[in-house]
Design a protein around this motif. Sequence first.
Motif, short mmCIF file in Angstrom:
data_model
loop_
_atom_site.label_atom_id
_atom_site.label_comp_id
_atom_site.label_asym_id
_atom_site.label_seq_id
_atom_site.Cartn_x
_atom_site.Cartn_y
_atom_site.Cartn_z
N ARG A 99 0.84 -1.21 0.00
CA ARG A 99 0.00 0.00 0.00
C ARG A 99 0.87 1.26 0.00
N THR A 100 1.92 1.26 0.81
CA THR A 100 2.81 2.41 0.87
C THR A 100 3.59 2.58 -0.42
N ILE A 101 4.11 1.48 -0.96
CA ILE A 101 4.88 1.54 -2.20
C ILE A 101 4.03 2.06 -3.35
N ASP A 102 2.80 1.57 -3.44
CA ASP A 102 1.92 2.05 -4.50
C ASP A 102 1.68 3.55 -4.37
N ALA A 103 1.57 4.03 -3.13
CA ALA A 103 1.33 5.46 -2.92
C ALA A 103 2.56 6.29 -3.26
N LEU A 104 3.77 5.74 -3.07
CA LEU A 104 5.00 6.49 -3.38
C LEU A 104 5.10 6.80 -4.87
N ASP A 105 4.48 5.99 -5.69
CA ASP A 105 4.40 6.22 -7.12
C ASP A 105 5.80 6.34 -7.73
N ASP A 106 6.14 7.52 -8.31
CA ASP A 106 7.41 7.65 -9.02
C ASP A 106 8.50 8.31 -8.18
N LEU A 107 8.30 8.45 -6.87
CA LEU A 107 9.36 8.98 -6.01
C LEU A 107 10.50 7.96 -5.95
N PRO A 108 11.73 8.34 -6.31
CA PRO A 108 12.84 7.38 -6.24
C PRO A 108 13.11 6.97 -4.79
N TYR A 109 13.25 5.68 -4.57
CA TYR A 109 13.49 5.18 -3.22
C TYR A 109 14.12 3.79 -3.31
N VAL A 110 14.69 3.35 -2.20
CA VAL A 110 15.16 1.98 -2.04
C VAL A 110 14.71 1.54 -0.64
N CYS A 187 19.82 10.55 2.12
CA CYS A 187 21.19 10.33 1.69
C CYS A 187 21.46 11.09 0.40
N GLU A 188 22.74 11.26 0.10
CA GLU A 188 23.12 11.96 -1.13
C GLU A 188 22.79 11.12 -2.36
N GLU A 189 23.06 9.83 -2.28
CA GLU A 189 22.75 8.92 -3.38
C GLU A 189 22.09 7.67 -2.82
N LEU A 190 21.17 7.10 -3.57
CA LEU A 190 20.51 5.88 -3.12
C LEU A 190 21.50 4.72 -3.13
N PRO A 191 21.38 3.81 -2.18
CA PRO A 191 22.24 2.62 -2.23
C PRO A 191 21.91 1.80 -3.47
N GLU A 192 22.91 1.12 -3.99
CA GLU A 192 22.69 0.26 -5.16
C GLU A 192 21.81 -0.91 -4.73
N PRO A 193 20.60 -1.02 -5.29
CA PRO A 193 19.69 -2.05 -4.78
C PRO A 193 19.86 -3.40 -5.46
N VAL A 194 19.35 -4.41 -4.80
CA VAL A 194 19.12 -5.69 -5.45
C VAL A 194 17.60 -5.83 -5.57
N GLU A 195 17.15 -6.57 -6.56
CA GLU A 195 15.71 -6.72 -6.77
C GLU A 195 15.23 -8.05 -6.20
N ILE A 196 14.22 -7.96 -5.35
CA ILE A 196 13.61 -9.14 -4.76
C ILE A 196 12.22 -9.30 -5.37
N ARG A 197 11.97 -10.43 -5.97
CA ARG A 197 10.67 -10.67 -6.60
C ARG A 197 9.85 -11.64 -5.74
N LEU A 198 8.66 -11.20 -5.38
CA LEU A 198 7.72 -12.02 -4.63
C LEU A 198 6.38 -11.97 -5.35
N GLY A 199 5.97 -13.10 -5.88
CA GLY A 199 4.73 -13.11 -6.64
C GLY A 199 4.85 -12.25 -7.88
N GLU A 200 3.94 -11.30 -8.01
CA GLU A 200 3.93 -10.43 -9.18
C GLU A 200 4.67 -9.11 -8.94
N ARG A 201 5.26 -8.97 -7.74
CA ARG A 201 5.89 -7.68 -7.41
C ARG A 201 7.40 -7.82 -7.31
N THR A 202 8.08 -6.72 -7.65
CA THR A 202 9.52 -6.64 -7.51
C THR A 202 9.85 -5.47 -6.59
#
Length: 241
Positions: A99-110, A187-202
């Motif tokens: 619910r929170t991630i969907d609301a963040l929309d296009d705000l860059p985050y990790v 932070c000044e720059e976002l940490p380099e993320p890894v992608e975790i896929r669960l079901g239909e979401r990443t």
Amino acid sequence: MTESRLAGQVAHAVRHEREQAGLTQQALAGRAGLSQAAVARIERGDRLPSLPTVERLLGALGRQLRIEVEPLDSHLDATLDKAAGTALTDRIADLGLDRTIDALDDLPYVLTGGTAALLQGAPLPVDAVEIAVRWRDAPRFTEWLERAHAQRWNARWEEWGGMHPEPEEPGAHRWRTRHGELRARMCEELPEPVEIRLGERTYPVEPLVEIEVTDPRTAELLRRHRRRLAAAGEAPDDSAG
């Protein structure tokens, strides 16, 4: 908590904030009115400094000390056991993560902290969605907080509200929104993320090895989780350590 363990946490916090500010030990010592040798001893964790000394160091970095409590070891172990016995999908739903991630929309985050550790298989107690946000995105983040009717945590009065929501304003980066509780590491720059896929979401998450550097509380819980697995003769899941 033992004195040596607390000294280690203070050492990590001071060193991390100094490095984030781009200061040498000598420069920080000059700002705080201490010797470089004293700063070096504190950052090594050789001894537990007094609270006024810690406040002077953090104040020289534009930061302030916040004290938190956690359950006694036996209660903490029970909490870890409960988390391990709850399905990940149920924990994600209880957290309101999607619910929170969907609301963040296009705000860059990790995703970071305990939230990122949870998604990588660590059964840690998590009571808020934790994200990393760049300082240059702070105006967009503020707009989002306002749309989400966010109330900021007031550590002085131990309550929500009564503070400006903008992350640039002094105070804990912790808000209660209509989507759930949210905590941010600016932070000044976002940490380099890894992608975790669960079901239909990443989910973009900060790797565990980085979390153990940036989040002392989560790092301690991860170490505790691994010690308990080792004591039980179990091999830790690769994703959790």
